[in-house]
Design a protein around this motif. Structure first.
Motif, PDB file in Angstrom:
ATOM      1  N   LEU A 254       0.829  -1.199   0.000  1.00  0.00           N
ATOM      2  CA  LEU A 254       0.000   0.000   0.000  1.00  0.00           C
ATOM      3  C   LEU A 254       0.869   1.258   0.000  1.00  0.00           C
ATOM      4  O   LEU A 254       0.490   2.281  -0.578  1.00  0.00           O
ATOM      5  N   ALA A 255       2.037   1.176   0.640  1.00  0.00           N
ATOM      6  CA  ALA A 255       2.977   2.302   0.597  1.00  0.00           C
ATOM      7  C   ALA A 255       3.503   2.500  -0.826  1.00  0.00           C
ATOM      8  O   ALA A 255       3.651   3.640  -1.297  1.00  0.00           O
ATOM      9  N   VAL A 256       3.769   1.399  -1.534  1.00  0.00           N
ATOM     10  CA  VAL A 256       4.192   1.476  -2.940  1.00  0.00           C
ATOM     11  C   VAL A 256       3.090   2.127  -3.776  1.00  0.00           C
ATOM     12  O   VAL A 256       3.359   2.973  -4.647  1.00  0.00           O
ATOM     13  N   ALA A 257       1.842   1.770  -3.519  1.00  0.00           N
ATOM     14  CA  ALA A 257       0.717   2.351  -4.259  1.00  0.00           C
ATOM     15  C   ALA A 257       0.634   3.856  -4.037  1.00  0.00           C
ATOM     16  O   ALA A 257       0.358   4.620  -4.972  1.00  0.00           O
ATOM     17  N   ASP A 258       0.882   4.299  -2.804  1.00  0.00           N
ATOM     18  CA  ASP A 258       0.867   5.738  -2.518  1.00  0.00           C
ATOM     19  C   ASP A 258       1.956   6.471  -3.286  1.00  0.00           C
ATOM     20  O   ASP A 258       1.729   7.555  -3.845  1.00  0.00           O
ATOM     21  N   VAL A 259       3.153   5.869  -3.327  1.00  0.00           N
ATOM     22  CA  VAL A 259       4.264   6.488  -4.059  1.00  0.00           C
ATOM     23  C   VAL A 259       3.964   6.522  -5.551  1.00  0.00           C
ATOM     24  O   VAL A 259       4.230   7.526  -6.234  1.00  0.00           O
ATOM     25  N   ALA A 260       3.391   5.446  -6.061  1.00  0.00           N
ATOM     26  CA  ALA A 260       3.029   5.411  -7.480  1.00  0.00           C
ATOM     27  C   ALA A 260       2.071   6.543  -7.819  1.00  0.00           C
ATOM     28  O   ALA A 260       2.225   7.223  -8.851  1.00  0.00           O
ATOM     29  N   ALA A 261       1.087   6.759  -6.960  1.00  0.00           N
ATOM     30  CA  ALA A 261       0.123   7.846  -7.191  1.00  0.00           C
ATOM     31  C   ALA A 261       0.825   9.204  -7.169  1.00  0.00           C
ATOM     32  O   ALA A 261       0.518  10.083  -7.984  1.00  0.00           O
ATOM     33  N   ASP A 262       1.768   9.375  -6.233  1.00  0.00           N
ATOM     34  CA  ASP A 262       2.524  10.632  -6.163  1.00  0.00           C
ATOM     35  C   ASP A 262       3.303  10.884  -7.449  1.00  0.00           C
ATOM     36  O   ASP A 262       3.496  12.043  -7.852  1.00  0.00           O
ATOM     37  N   LEU A 263       3.756   9.810  -8.089  1.00  0.00           N
ATOM     38  CA  LEU A 263       4.554   9.939  -9.310  1.00  0.00           C
ATOM     39  C   LEU A 263       3.691   9.956 -10.567  1.00  0.00           C
ATOM     40  O   LEU A 263       4.206   9.973 -11.682  1.00  0.00           O
ATOM     41  N   GLY A 264       2.383   9.922 -10.383  1.00  0.00           N
ATOM     42  CA  GLY A 264       1.476   9.978 -11.528  1.00  0.00           C
ATOM     43  C   GLY A 264       1.247   8.648 -12.210  1.00  0.00           C
ATOM     44  O   GLY A 264       0.727   8.601 -13.331  1.00  0.00           O
ATOM     45  N   LEU A 265       1.617   7.564 -11.550  1.00  0.00           N
ATOM     46  CA  LEU A 265       1.408   6.226 -12.111  1.00  0.00           C
ATOM     47  C   LEU A 265       0.061   5.675 -11.645  1.00  0.00           C
ATOM     48  O   LEU A 265      -0.342   5.878 -10.494  1.00  0.00           O
ATOM     49  N   LEU A 273       0.478  -4.535  -8.648  1.00  0.00           N
ATOM     50  CA  LEU A 273       0.953  -4.705  -7.278  1.00  0.00           C
ATOM     51  C   LEU A 273       0.383  -5.970  -6.645  1.00  0.00           C
ATOM     52  O   LEU A 273      -0.813  -6.247  -6.755  1.00  0.00           O
ATOM     53  N   VAL A 274       1.254  -6.713  -5.955  1.00  0.00           N
ATOM     54  CA  VAL A 274       0.831  -7.866  -5.163  1.00  0.00           C
ATOM     55  C   VAL A 274       1.424  -7.719  -3.770  1.00  0.00           C
ATOM     56  O   VAL A 274       2.617  -7.428  -3.619  1.00  0.00           O
ATOM     57  N   GLY A 275       0.601  -7.909  -2.747  1.00  0.00           N
ATOM     58  CA  GLY A 275       1.072  -7.851  -1.371  1.00  0.00           C
ATOM     59  C   GLY A 275       1.097  -9.225  -0.731  1.00  0.00           C
ATOM     60  O   GLY A 275       0.983 -10.252  -1.397  1.00  0.00           O
ATOM     61  N   PHE A 276       1.245  -9.223   0.601  1.00  0.00           N
ATOM     62  CA  PHE A 276       1.281 -10.480   1.354  1.00  0.00           C
ATOM     63  C   PHE A 276       0.679 -10.230   2.726  1.00  0.00           C
ATOM     64  O   PHE A 276       1.074  -9.299   3.414  1.00  0.00           O
ATOM     65  N   ASP A 277      -0.292 -11.029   3.126  1.00  0.00           N
ATOM     66  CA  ASP A 277      -0.944 -11.018   4.441  1.00  0.00           C
ATOM     67  C   ASP A 277      -2.458 -11.071   4.315  1.00  0.00           C
ATOM     68  O   ASP A 277      -3.125 -11.796   5.014  1.00  0.00           O
ATOM     69  N   ASN A 278      -3.013 -10.202   3.447  1.00  0.00           N
ATOM     70  CA  ASN A 278      -4.457 -10.005   3.336  1.00  0.00           C
ATOM     71  C   ASN A 278      -5.036  -9.426   4.622  1.00  0.00           C
ATOM     72  O   ASN A 278      -6.004  -9.943   5.191  1.00  0.00           O
ATOM     73  N   ILE A 279      -4.442  -8.325   5.080  1.00  0.00           N
ATOM     74  CA  ILE A 279      -5.011  -7.588   6.206  1.00  0.00           C
ATOM     75  C   ILE A 279      -6.274  -6.869   5.706  1.00  0.00           C
ATOM     76  O   ILE A 279      -6.454  -6.674   4.496  1.00  0.00           O
ATOM     77  N   PRO A 280      -7.186  -6.482   6.583  1.00  0.00           N
ATOM     78  CA  PRO A 280      -8.431  -5.836   6.145  1.00  0.00           C
ATOM     79  C   PRO A 280      -8.218  -4.621   5.248  1.00  0.00           C
ATOM     80  O   PRO A 280      -8.998  -4.371   4.328  1.00  0.00           O
ATOM     81  N   GLU A 281      -7.143  -3.872   5.494  1.00  0.00           N
ATOM     82  CA  GLU A 281      -6.880  -2.673   4.700  1.00  0.00           C
ATOM     83  C   GLU A 281      -6.650  -2.975   3.227  1.00  0.00           C
ATOM     84  O   GLU A 281      -6.877  -2.111   2.371  1.00  0.00           O
ATOM     85  N   SER A 282      -6.190  -4.181   2.913  1.00  0.00           N
ATOM     86  CA  SER A 282      -5.897  -4.504   1.518  1.00  0.00           C
ATOM     87  C   SER A 282      -7.163  -4.548   0.666  1.00  0.00           C
ATOM     88  O   SER A 282      -7.146  -4.178  -0.512  1.00  0.00           O
ATOM     89  N   ALA A 283      -8.259  -4.991   1.247  1.00  0.00           N
ATOM     90  CA  ALA A 283      -9.520  -5.054   0.509  1.00  0.00           C
ATOM     91  C   ALA A 283     -10.169  -3.685   0.375  1.00  0.00           C
ATOM     92  O   ALA A 283     -10.967  -3.451  -0.534  1.00  0.00           O
ATOM     93  N   MET A 284      -9.809  -2.767   1.278  1.00  0.00           N
ATOM     94  CA  MET A 284     -10.425  -1.433   1.263  1.00  0.00           C
ATOM     95  C   MET A 284      -9.648  -0.427   0.428  1.00  0.00           C
ATOM     96  O   MET A 284     -10.088   0.714   0.247  1.00  0.00           O
ATOM     97  N   ALA A 285      -8.477  -0.823  -0.068  1.00  0.00           N
ATOM     98  CA  ALA A 285      -7.671   0.088  -0.880  1.00  0.00           C
ATOM     99  C   ALA A 285      -8.358   0.344  -2.213  1.00  0.00           C
ATOM    100  O   ALA A 285      -9.262  -0.373  -2.629  1.00  0.00           O
ATOM    101  N   GLU A 286      -7.912   1.388  -2.913  1.00  0.00           N
ATOM    102  CA  GLU A 286      -8.442   1.684  -4.240  1.00  0.00           C
ATOM    103  C   GLU A 286      -7.277   1.800  -5.221  1.00  0.00           C
ATOM    104  O   GLU A 286      -6.511   2.758  -5.164  1.00  0.00           O
ATOM    105  N   PRO A 287      -7.118   0.836  -6.145  1.00  0.00           N
ATOM    106  CA  PRO A 287      -7.950  -0.358  -6.267  1.00  0.00           C
ATOM    107  C   PRO A 287      -7.633  -1.370  -5.170  1.00  0.00           C
ATOM    108  O   PRO A 287      -6.541  -1.340  -4.604  1.00  0.00           O
ATOM    109  N   PRO A 288      -8.562  -2.274  -4.885  1.00  0.00           N
ATOM    110  CA  PRO A 288      -8.298  -3.316  -3.886  1.00  0.00           C
ATOM    111  C   PRO A 288      -7.061  -4.119  -4.275  1.00  0.00           C
ATOM    112  O   PRO A 288      -6.809  -4.377  -5.450  1.00  0.00           O
ATOM    113  N   LEU A 289      -6.302  -4.515  -3.258  1.00  0.00           N
ATOM    114  CA  LEU A 289      -4.985  -5.110  -3.468  1.00  0.00           C
ATOM    115  C   LEU A 289      -5.046  -6.624  -3.673  1.00  0.00           C
ATOM    116  O   LEU A 289      -5.601  -7.354  -2.850  1.00  0.00           O
ATOM    117  N   THR A 290      -4.447  -7.079  -4.776  1.00  0.00           N
ATOM    118  CA  THR A 290      -4.196  -8.512  -4.937  1.00  0.00           C
ATOM    119  C   THR A 290      -3.127  -8.902  -3.926  1.00  0.00           C
ATOM    120  O   THR A 290      -2.112  -8.216  -3.784  1.00  0.00           O
TER     121      THR A 290
END
Length: 341
Positions: A254-265, A273-290
């Motif tokens: 999710l931190a990578v996603a924030d940086v990507a948005a800052d850079l206009g990506l 993006l793929v993460g690891f854990d499946n914490i509740p925040e991952s489903a609530m992100a935009e877009p939701p995190l694989t």
């Protein structure tokens, strides 16, 4: 009887309110003989109404048991919070209670914190403890202890872990199947075996697909959002940036996603993006995190179940549980160059 908020109700107050002796109250609390059912019910009603609680220390000195389980964590963050939910599930139909103890994430407490906490709690406040991602497992204690995801990996201490290697391979394989060949990774803490296994899974998936491992695309994250953010900026700001990133935790992804948005990506059009854990925040992100789901709550439940068996004098058939992982597909991944998510 009126009670001042914040004051502790005493056994003497219970006795006075119930119109019985202190010794009678003590016998009711400890389930001793010689008290009629009517008197016992009356005293218990007064205890419930006044909110009387016996001291854990006094209880342990009297019975050599507190019926309290401790869950010891370095900090309260999404992983440990989900573990606590599982621990609560495990004690729901038992006589045990749960207490959580944390260092508050203080840097100086990172290594060896479990030794200090166990010496404070074990024997007087808790009958046993679950250590969440302990830094050391060579702890000497007079009670039962179970470790979840220990830093050192294998140990004689009972453990509960997840299939980190297979999970990481599945996450990276998903990116390879989509057509990505330039894949970066944000790694976890170098001293944590689970992080080492996730990096190994990343490397093995690439090699199995015949894709060379570009060491410059593997950057440190340390399971710390600020570190992951700085590494992600360096990774994504280069002209030959990766088209996809696998992060060793959801928080870092999710931190990578924030940086990507800052850079206009745009995720996933410009970056999958793929993460690891499946914490509740991952489903609530935009877009939701694989992400790769490790059953964190189930890990907490298993650890406490093992611990209760040990406290009760039962030896579980298996003292080392490794639980499976699953790939959870959401909208943060797509084929490279795809115009839509």
């Amino acid at each position: 009887m009126t009670r001042t908020v914040g004051t502790r109700v005493t056994m003497q107050q219970v006795a006075h309110e119930a119109g019985v002796s202190v010794s009678t109250v003590s016998k009711v609390i400890n389930g001793r003989y010689g008290i009629s059912d009517i008197t016992s019910a009356h005293v218990n009603d007064v205890i419930a109404r006044l909110g009387y609680e016996t001291s854990l220390v006094a209880r342990s000195l009297r019975n050599q048991r507190t019926n309290v389980i401790g869950v010891l964590v370095a900090d309260f963050e999404p992983f440990s919070t989900e573990v606590l939910k599982g621990a609560a599930d495990a004690i729901r139909d038992t006589d045990f209670e749960l207490v959580a103890y944390s260092a508050g994430g203080r840097v100086g407490e990172h290594v060896g914190w479990e030794r200090r906490y166990l010496s404070r709690l074990m024997g007087t406040l808790v009958d046993g403890a679950v250590l969440v991602t302990p830094t050391v497992t060579d702890v000497e204690t007079h009670g039962a202890v179970v470790a979840i995801d220990p830093h050192t990996g294998s140990t004689t201490m009972p453990t509960v872990t997840a299939h980190n290697l297979q999970g990481a391979r599945a996450g990276v394989q998903h990116l390879l199947d989509l057509g990505h060949t330039r894949i970066g990774m944000v790694t976890g803490r170098a001293d944590l075996v689970s992080a080492q296994l996730r990096e190994r899974g990343f490397r093995e998936a690439l090699r199995s697909a015949g894709v060379p491992v570009d060491e410059s695309l593997i950057v440190p994250g340390e399971f710390e959002v600020d570190v992951a953010r700085a590494s992600a900026r360096a990774l994504l700001d280069r002209p030959d940036r990766p088209t996809a990133v696998f992060a060793a935790s959801d928080l870092m992804a999710l931190a990578v996603a924030d940086v990507a948005a800052d850079l206009g990506l745009v995720v996933p059009t410009d970056l999958s993006l793929v993460g690891f854990d499946n914490i509740p925040e991952s489903a609530m992100a935009e877009p939701p995190l694989t992400t790769v789901q490790q059953p964190i709550r189930e890990m907490g439940r298993h650890a406490v179940a093992i611990l209760i068996d040990l406290i009760e004098g039962r030896r579980p058939d298996d003292l080392h549980h490794t639980l499976g992982t699953d790939l959870v597909l959401r909208r943060s991944t797509t084929s490279p160059g795809s115009p839509t998510a």
